[in-house]
Enzyme design. Structure first.
Site, PDB file in Angstrom:
ATOM      1  N   GLU A 137     -32.986 -71.793  11.006  1.00  0.00           N
ATOM      2  CA  GLU A 137     -32.974 -73.196  11.416  1.00  0.00           C
ATOM      3  C   GLU A 137     -34.362 -73.786  11.151  1.00  0.00           C
ATOM      4  O   GLU A 137     -35.111 -74.107  12.074  1.00  0.00           O
ATOM      5  CB  GLU A 137     -32.578 -73.342  12.889  1.00  0.00           C
ATOM      6  CG  GLU A 137     -32.192 -74.775  13.241  1.00  0.00           C
ATOM      7  CD  GLU A 137     -31.977 -74.997  14.729  1.00  0.00           C
ATOM      8  OE1 GLU A 137     -30.987 -75.637  15.092  1.00  0.00           O
ATOM      9  OE2 GLU A 137     -32.813 -74.518  15.526  1.00  0.00           O
TER      10      GLU A 137
ATOM     11  N   GLU B 281     -30.150 -73.752  25.484  1.00  0.00           N
ATOM     12  CA  GLU B 281     -31.331 -73.618  24.632  1.00  0.00           C
ATOM     13  C   GLU B 281     -32.533 -74.416  25.136  1.00  0.00           C
ATOM     14  O   GLU B 281     -32.405 -75.608  25.425  1.00  0.00           O
ATOM     15  CB  GLU B 281     -30.953 -74.111  23.227  1.00  0.00           C
ATOM     16  CG  GLU B 281     -32.086 -74.141  22.229  1.00  0.00           C
ATOM     17  CD  GLU B 281     -31.680 -74.716  20.881  1.00  0.00           C
ATOM     18  OE1 GLU B 281     -32.392 -74.447  19.904  1.00  0.00           O
ATOM     19  OE2 GLU B 281     -30.661 -75.427  20.807  1.00  0.00           O
TER      20      GLU B 281
END
Length: 271
Positions: free
Chosen positions: A247, A148
């Site tokens: 998120e 990520e």
């Protein structure tokens, strides 16, 4: 696309083991988590308690981070951190065990910050080896390792989708590990100045997981300027049918607002 609630950034007013039930009560049937324990090798009783809480709530664990160190203190992963290599490797079997028991098959390996006393070239070589080790561990359960780009931490070297795909390709080229994929978090990419439209166009077939939050502010979609629905539509048009992790950090305390009010009830379940 199917929505999953990040239970490490949302519902934090509740104890960890109560969050799966809260996710279910809100109408969702899936949850993802950052590494929820204080060490890479937690007591088996603590692992059992988490697995039982997920089962009791009837929610699917869709994503789990490997131990990323002290996140509140500024750590962003152990993968390329020389002094923490043994700690990272010790975490692999525990993560794989949790995946096997819960049906989770996606595992996020935060790459780690540049360390002031370490050679970046050596860190990247270590990072590739450790990602290959993680990929081999979760391959036993047909799992995938997510890599990520992250914002908000200058020392974290993966800022763009291209940065991340280059690391994934290096692991495949040098170590033969192919069960790695891009975690495309539109918030992190946008805040870092990456061209999200171009990233989706270039790497849509490399995307293994998606996370969303608006910017500025990292709050729920609709509170900022990002065209999140359009980006999700572009991903879907390109064939992405996986999970989309919520998120984000609600600006208001949970006692004053419903963090999921923006999501119609019919969109909350994967079924």
């Amino acid at each position: 696309m199917r929505l999953t609630v990040n239970g490490s950034i949302l519902l934090t007013e509740l104890p960890l083991l109560e969050r799966p039930a809260a996710v279910r009560a809100a109408g969702f049937d899936a949850i993802e988590l950052w590494w929820p324990f204080a060490s890479s090798t937690p007591d088996q009783a603590d692992v059992d308690a988490l697995v039982q809480a997920l089962a009791d709530a009837g929610v699917q664990l869709t994503g789990l981070n490997f131990n990323a160190g002290d996140m509140p203190g500024g750590d962003r992963g152990l993968v390329s951190w020389p002094e923490r290599e043994s700690d990272f490797l010790a975490n692999l079997d525990v993560v794989t065990q949790i995946g096997e028991r819960t049906g989770c098959r996606a595992f996020n390996a935060l790459y780690g910050n540049r360390q002031p006393d370490a050679d970046p070239v050596a860190q990247d070589s270590l990072g590739a080896r450790n990602l290959a080790a993680a990929a081999a561990a979760v391959a036993r359960i047909d799992g995938i390792v997510l890599v990520e780009p992250v914002s908000g931490m200058d020392a974290y070297p993966l800022k763009t989708a291209a940065d991340t795909v280059a690391v994934i390709d290096r692991v495949a080229s040098e170590h033969g590990a192919t069960n790695l994929g891009l975690l495309l978090d539109v918030y992190h990419l946008a805040v870092n100045g990456d061209d999200v439209d171009a990233a989706i166009a270039a790497y849509r077939y490399r995307v293994a997981h998606v996370q969303i939050a608006d910017a500025p502010g990292r709050d729920q979609p609709g509170t900022g300027d990002l065209p999140i629905e359009r980006w999700l539509g572009d991903l879907a048009s390109g064939g992405y049918a996986g999970w989309v992790g919520l998120e984000y950090k609600p600006a208001m305390p949970a006692s004053q607002t419903d963090p999921f009010a923006w999501v119609p009830r019919e969109r909350r379940t994967a079924h």
